[in-house]
Design an enzyme around this catalytic site. Structure first.
Site, PDB file in Angstrom:
ATOM      1  CE  LYS A  35      -3.252  -1.271  -0.806  1.00  0.00           C
ATOM      2  NZ  LYS A  35      -3.402  -2.082  -2.062  1.00  0.00           N
ATOM      3  CG  HIS A  78       5.117  -6.304  -0.887  1.00  0.00           C
ATOM      4  ND1 HIS A  78       5.058  -4.988  -1.279  1.00  0.00           N
ATOM      5  CD2 HIS A  78       3.971  -6.873  -1.332  1.00  0.00           C
ATOM      6  CE1 HIS A  78       3.926  -4.786  -1.948  1.00  0.00           C
ATOM      7  NE2 HIS A  78       3.251  -5.910  -1.991  1.00  0.00           N
ATOM      8  CB  SER A  84      -3.755   2.613   1.710  1.00  0.00           C
ATOM      9  OG  SER A  84      -3.854   2.076   0.420  1.00  0.00           O
TER      10      SER A  84
HETATM   11  P1  A3P Z   1      -4.913   4.877  -1.295  1.00  0.00           P
HETATM   12  O1  A3P Z   1      -5.559   3.651  -0.716  1.00  0.00           O
HETATM   13  O2  A3P Z   1      -4.403   5.822  -0.253  1.00  0.00           O
HETATM   14  O3  A3P Z   1      -5.748   5.558  -2.304  1.00  0.00           O
HETATM   15  P2  A3P Z   1      -0.107  -0.399  -3.685  1.00  0.00           P
HETATM   16  O4  A3P Z   1      -0.061  -0.244  -5.152  1.00  0.00           O
HETATM   17  O5  A3P Z   1       1.245  -0.456  -3.051  1.00  0.00           O
HETATM   18  O6  A3P Z   1      -1.008  -1.486  -3.254  1.00  0.00           O
HETATM   19  O7  A3P Z   1      -0.705   0.978  -3.117  1.00  0.00           O
HETATM   20  C1  A3P Z   1      -2.022   1.360  -3.371  1.00  0.00           C
HETATM   21  C2  A3P Z   1      -2.145   2.845  -3.083  1.00  0.00           C
HETATM   22  O8  A3P Z   1      -1.606   3.594  -4.177  1.00  0.00           O
HETATM   23  C3  A3P Z   1      -3.604   3.263  -2.973  1.00  0.00           C
HETATM   24  O9  A3P Z   1      -3.598   4.375  -2.075  1.00  0.00           O
HETATM   25  C4  A3P Z   1      -3.912   3.662  -4.411  1.00  0.00           C
HETATM   26  O10 A3P Z   1      -5.040   4.480  -4.562  1.00  0.00           O
HETATM   27  C5  A3P Z   1      -2.627   4.398  -4.755  1.00  0.00           C
HETATM   28  N1  A3P Z   1      -2.404   4.504  -6.211  1.00  0.00           N
HETATM   29  C6  A3P Z   1      -2.645   3.559  -7.167  1.00  0.00           C
HETATM   30  N2  A3P Z   1      -2.346   4.035  -8.382  1.00  0.00           N
HETATM   31  C7  A3P Z   1      -1.904   5.291  -8.214  1.00  0.00           C
HETATM   32  C8  A3P Z   1      -1.452   6.305  -9.119  1.00  0.00           C
HETATM   33  N3  A3P Z   1      -1.401   6.095 -10.422  1.00  0.00           N
HETATM   34  N4  A3P Z   1      -1.067   7.496  -8.602  1.00  0.00           N
HETATM   35  C9  A3P Z   1      -1.115   7.720  -7.279  1.00  0.00           C
HETATM   36  N5  A3P Z   1      -1.544   6.803  -6.370  1.00  0.00           N
HETATM   37  C10 A3P Z   1      -1.922   5.601  -6.829  1.00  0.00           C
END
Ligand code: A3P
Length: 295
Positions: free
Chosen positions: A42, A107, A137
């Site tokens: 996340k 990870h 998140s």
């Molecule tokens: P939020 O839940 O705060 O919105 P991961 O990819 O490590 O699982 O993290 C997911 C987080 O990155 C989520 O945060 C998601 O919305 C955000 N995210 C995904 N795509 C993104 C993008 N293109 N730009 C910015 N944030 C992004």
């Protein structure tokens, strides 16, 4: 059970995932040209993975072309994760079709990286994020799977565990510190970046990433707005609205849409109580004390 976490080398894993970690440690052979994106869950893995893919493949695929692979694939299906799904069969998966440089994402905590990674000259990009936003998140993400594998998931319950260090690949502070120290010791091979920095000055940090990875933008590319074009195709608005990310699924069955929620900095303010904020701030202060890493 599916929800039990096991501690291995100081970090928490699900049984299935741990099996992948062990097998990956045994089998993965790093090449000096490999690039690994490392995150805690996340932290923005999906976003940075899209950015790194677009950056490394920018001569093969112009970021403005309408058949760019990111427009029809979730970033997680373009290049494999280092664990666990790839390694569940406890054998070396065939990676021979990979273009060089190979891009992986994982990870794994630093201590648990396969020895060949630690011994090679491959480059690591570590993406970090404010733990308060990571927590929200993560909580929102696990709630999407409430029925499958995590039982009841009240904010309070998950928060308590998170603060005790019990979360996937947690304790989060040890995960971050492992790479933070390594980036100070070995800045040529380990690059430490935060989600917040990337949000604040995306063009600056994309150019720095390109320099770090040995593929700096040429003056011609800068003139032709290559930096902006990469950022645009990887933006939250663009990616979250693509059909593939609204309707598609990963091979594991997880909906691609689960990786797109708000994509903002500071959403924790809408969820955490004052006491929770104080508790998490105090934990960060204590655990990160003297390291130079701050939120
Ligand atoms: P939020 O839940 O705060 O919105 P991961 O990819 O490590 O699982 O993290 C997911 C987080 O990155 C989520 O945060 C998601 O919305 C955000 N995210 C995904 N795509 C993104 C993008 N293109 N730009 C910015 N944030 C992004």
């Amino acid at each position: 059970s599916a929800t039990t976490l096991y501690n291995y080398q100081g970090f928490w894993h699900h049984a299935r995932q741990l099996q992948g970690v062990l097998s990956c440690q045994k089998h993965f052979q790093a090449q000096d040209t490999d690039i690994l994106l490392v995150t805690t869950p996340k932290s923005g893995t999906t976003w940075l993975k899209a950015i790194l893919f677009s950056l490394l493949n920018r001569t093969r695929f112009q970021p403005t072309q309408d058949d760019h692979p990111l427009l029809s694939n979730n970033p997680h299906t373009l290049e494999p994760f280092l664990e666990p799904s790839l390694y569940l069969k406890d054998e070396n998966p065939d990676l021979s079709s990979f273009a060089s440089p190979r891009l992986f994402s994982t990870h794994l905590p630093y201590i648990s990286l396969p020895k060949s990674v630690q011994d090679s000259k491959c480059k690591l990009v570590y993406l970090c994020r404010n733990p308060k936003d990571i927590f929200i998140s993560f909580w929102a993400y696990t709630n999407k799977f409430r029925l499958q594998d995590v039982g009841t998931n009240s904010l309070e319950e998950v928060f308590k565990k998170f603060c005790e260090g019990v979360s996937l690949y947690g304790p989060f502070w040890d995960h971050m510190l492992g790479y933070w120290h390594e980036s100070l010791k070995n800045p040529e091979n380990v690059y430490f970046l935060t989600y917040e920095e990337m949000k604040e000055q995306p063009d600056l940090h994309l150019r720095k990433l390109a320099d770090f990875l040995g593929c700096p933008f040429s003056p011609k590319e800068v003139k032709e707005n290559m930096v902006d074009a990469i950022l645009k195709i990887c933006s939250f608005d663009n990616m979250s609205n693509l059909k593939v990310n609204k309707e598609g699924k990963l091979p594991s069955g997880i909906n691609n849409s689960a990786f797109f929620r708000k994509g903002e900095v500071g959403d924790w303010k809408n969820y955490l109580t004052t006491e929770m904020v104080e508790r998490l701030d105090k934990i960060c202060e204590e655990k990160l004390d003297g390291s130079g890493l701050k939120f």
